[in-house]
Design an enzyme around this catalytic site. Structure first.
Site, PDB file in Angstrom:
ATOM      1  N   THR A  53       6.782  -2.851  15.594  1.00 41.97           N
ATOM      2  CA  THR A  53       8.001  -2.087  15.875  1.00 41.97           C
ATOM      3  C   THR A  53       8.061  -1.913  17.362  1.00 41.97           C
ATOM      4  OG1 THR A  53       7.892  -0.865  13.807  1.00 41.97           O
ATOM      5  CG2 THR A  53       8.906   0.280  15.670  1.00 41.97           C
ATOM      6  N   ARG A  83      13.383   0.361   0.940  1.00 41.13           N
ATOM      7  CA  ARG A  83      12.195   1.015   1.518  1.00 41.13           C
ATOM      8  C   ARG A  83      12.487   1.421   2.975  1.00 41.13           C
ATOM      9  NH1 ARG A  83       8.738   0.000   6.220  1.00 41.13           N
ATOM     10  NH2 ARG A  83       6.723   0.903   5.787  1.00 41.13           N
ATOM     11  N   THR A 126       3.586   2.751  15.482  1.00 36.72           N
ATOM     12  CA  THR A 126       3.825   1.448  14.877  1.00 36.72           C
ATOM     13  C   THR A 126       2.739   1.227  13.820  1.00 36.72           C
ATOM     14  OG1 THR A 126       4.063  -0.925  15.306  1.00 36.72           O
ATOM     15  CG2 THR A 126       2.489   0.263  16.674  1.00 36.72           C
ATOM     16  N   GLY A 127       3.006   0.315  12.914  1.00 40.16           N
ATOM     17  CA  GLY A 127       2.035   0.064  11.855  1.00 40.16           C
ATOM     18  C   GLY A 127       2.594   0.477  10.506  1.00 40.16           C
ATOM     19  N   GLY A 133       4.116   2.337   7.979  1.00 38.61           N
ATOM     20  CA  GLY A 133       4.896   3.559   8.107  1.00 38.61           C
ATOM     21  C   GLY A 133       4.531   4.634   7.105  1.00 38.61           C
TER      22      GLY A 133
END
Ligand code: ASP
Length: 338
Positions: free
Chosen positions: A198, A226, A249-250, A252
């Protein structure tokens, strides 16, 4: 002295003592920890991942000319949004498991004004739609068809965001994975390519004001509908002009569970350095579910009001880009697991 007079005197003295105590306690309880450095008001922009470098360059142009942090971050993140080669943000983003590219984004300014869109389709610049939600509606968040309709009614162009490359990869994925919803498929894409990234960006302008933006196509091949952390104020992004700003980020779902970016900002308010605050948030994810945490990536990035910054991730591999008057650099974040 009569007993009554003694009693009145004692009551007055003890009330005064209680009031003074309350005042001192209130002062101690409300006083924020000292800032870790002098506030310099030197403009700075930082953003997630190495592709944040080009985004920073665009944001810096706004900051250099004396523009607001919120304008800088919007301008900055529009760069990866418009880049069809970036398959994790905007145009060219990897689709959901139905082949639909759905975007999540949010923006926040120095006055705690914020706007957000989730599951937005057909519009490249989700961040600008989020900004329009912030500025032109009484709401904070619009989702799905409502968000898309709002964007199209307000002059955003309807576009096909699914590029041939992302479509081809999705079709390959369908053959192999049989439409199973994915929790984390970081290593399942060809060549170990990351399936989710992101751009989260936070900045400080020459007036010492903060702003932040976060935009993504979310986790690849997610279930339709989602929504991750990125459009959720407090999870994917948080800005508190008194303290600092943070973004993530990663995976969520992990970030939402701890309201990660808000947590990072609150930890900085308590006096932690940006990197320490990010580390504590990462450790909280790990402590809640160590087995799961070992399998996923989450990274936090924080900018303190003093201009200090830092990051921390669950896994190796999270990088972030920094630009200010002195440096332009991509750093590797420290991480919990090797
Ligand atoms: N945080 C985003 C999401 O969960 C994806 C990412 O940053 O990799 O949608």
């Amino acid at each position: 002295m009569s007993d009554r007079r003694k009693f009145v005197k004692f009551s007055l003295l003890s009330s005064a003592a209680i009031l003074a105590g309350r005042y001192l306690f209130a002062k101690a309880a409300t006083k924020d920890a000292p800032l870790p450095a002098t506030v310099t008001n030197d403009p700075i922009v930082i953003s997630t991942w190495d592709f944040g470098k080009d985004a920073n360059t665009a944001a810096w142009e706004v900051l250099r000319k004396g523009g607001r942090a919120v304008d800088a971050v919007e301008t900055g993140v529009k760069i990866p949004e418009a880049d069809p080669e970036n398959q994790t943000v905007g145009l060219g983003g990897r689709p959901d498991r139905d082949g639909r590219v759905t975007l999540d984004a949010c923006i926040m300014d120095e006055n705690s004004k914020c706007g957000s869109v989730a599951c937005l389709e057909h519009v490249v610049h989700a961040i600008s739609v989020a900004r329009m939600v912030m500025e032109k509606t009484p709401h904070v968040m619009l989702v799905g068809d409502g968000a898309t309709q709002f964007a199209l009614e307000n002059g955003f162009k309807k576009e096909n965001l699914l590029t041939p490359k992302s479509e081809q990869e999705w079709k390959e994925w369908l053959k192999k994975e049989k439409y199973e919803p994915q929790k984390n498929i970081e290593n399942m894409l060809p060549g170990g390519v990351r399936n989710h990234d992101t751009i989260g960006m936070v900045a400080m302008d020459k007036n010492g004001n903060l702003g932040g933006a976060c935009t993504t196509s979310g986790m690849a091949y997610k279930m339709h509908g989602r929504v991750g952390d990125s459009p959720i104020i407090g999870a994917g992004l948080y800005v508190d002009n008194e303290v600092g700003a943070a973004t993530s980020t990663g995976v969520g779902e992990e970030v939402i569970r701890i309201v990660g970016s808000h947590l990072v900002v609150e930890l900085m308010r308590q006096g932690l350095e940006p990197e320490e605050a990010c580390k504590k948030a990462v450790e909280r994810i790990a402590a809640r579910n160590p087995e799961q945490a070992k399998l996923v990536q989450v990274g936090f990035l924080a900018l303190h009001k003093s201009g200090r910054f830092g990051a921390y991730a669950l896994q190796k591999g999270f990088s972030y880009a920094v630009k200010n008057g002195k440096e332009e650099k991509v750093y590797d974040a420290k991480h919990l697991y090797s």
